[in-house]
Design a protein around this motif. Structure first.
Motif, PDB file in Angstrom:
ATOM      1  N   ALA A  33       0.832  -1.211   0.000  1.00 48.75           N
ATOM      2  CA  ALA A  33       0.000   0.000   0.000  1.00 48.75           C
ATOM      3  C   ALA A  33       0.866   1.260   0.000  1.00 48.75           C
ATOM      4  N   LEU A  34       1.957   1.229   0.751  1.00 48.61           N
ATOM      5  CA  LEU A  34       2.867   2.381   0.748  1.00 48.61           C
ATOM      6  C   LEU A  34       3.522   2.560  -0.612  1.00 48.61           C
ATOM      7  N   TYR A  35       3.863   1.459  -1.261  1.00 42.04           N
ATOM      8  CA  TYR A  35       4.448   1.570  -2.601  1.00 42.04           C
ATOM      9  C   TYR A  35       3.448   2.209  -3.567  1.00 42.04           C
ATOM     10  N   ILE A  36       2.210   1.752  -3.524  1.00 43.43           N
ATOM     11  CA  ILE A  36       1.183   2.320  -4.417  1.00 43.43           C
ATOM     12  C   ILE A  36       0.943   3.787  -4.086  1.00 43.43           C
ATOM     13  N   ALA A  37       0.913   4.135  -2.796  1.00 40.99           N
ATOM     14  CA  ALA A  37       0.630   5.515  -2.397  1.00 40.99           C
ATOM     15  C   ALA A  37       1.743   6.472  -2.812  1.00 40.99           C
ATOM     16  N   PHE A  38       3.007   6.078  -2.608  1.00 44.08           N
ATOM     17  CA  PHE A  38       4.114   6.993  -2.886  1.00 44.08           C
ATOM     18  C   PHE A  38       4.714   6.830  -4.272  1.00 44.08           C
ATOM     19  N   ASN A  39       4.542   5.670  -4.911  1.00 44.31           N
ATOM     20  CA  ASN A  39       5.024   5.401  -6.266  1.00 44.31           C
ATOM     21  C   ASN A  39       6.477   5.863  -6.462  1.00 44.31           C
ATOM     22  N   PRO A  40       7.418   5.280  -5.687  1.00 44.70           N
ATOM     23  CA  PRO A  40       8.794   5.769  -5.742  1.00 44.70           C
ATOM     24  C   PRO A  40       9.500   5.492  -7.068  1.00 44.70           C
ATOM     25  N   ASP A  41       9.045   4.517  -7.838  1.00 41.92           N
ATOM     26  CA  ASP A  41       9.689   4.206  -9.114  1.00 41.92           C
ATOM     27  C   ASP A  41       9.071   4.979 -10.280  1.00 41.92           C
ATOM     28  N   GLY A  42       7.959   5.638 -10.060  1.00 44.14           N
ATOM     29  CA  GLY A  42       7.311   6.407 -11.112  1.00 44.14           C
ATOM     30  C   GLY A  42       6.626   5.556 -12.173  1.00 44.14           C
TER      31      GLY A  42
END
Length: 93
Positions: A33-42
């Motif tokens: 969920a944090l990956y989806i929320a922040f989208n660090p890879d764009g």
């Protein structure tokens, strides 16, 4: 980590144990969920073939999967205790 988890006390009452399992399940959802929320890879729409350093860390390192392991150990303890209760109930009849 398994020997430490295996020494946990087996569940006596089911309701509090199920709440603990639900908490572990929610903690397991947190990294994704944090990956989806922040989208660090764009990546606009990540799927199973997407590549990015953060996404690969999420997919392939054990840190993101610790809660799945803990949930499995808890589920095994629950199943073992429910079998023991069922065997005890059948034997006393």
């Amino acid at each position: 980590m398994f020997p430490w988890l295996a020494r946990w006390k087996k569940p006596v009452r089911i309701a509090p144990y199920v709440l603990k399992m639900a908490g572990v399940w929610v903690l397991g959802l947190t990294p994704g969920a944090l990956y989806i929320a922040f989208n660090p890879d764009g990546i606009a729409h990540p799927d199973r073939w997407s590549y990015g350093p953060w996404l690969w860390a999420l997919k392939y390192t054990p840190y993101a999967h610790v809660f799945s392991f803990v949930f499995g150990v808890m589920l095994a303890n629950w199943m073992r205790s429910s079998r023991a209760r069922a065997a005890c109930a059948c034997g006393s009849a």
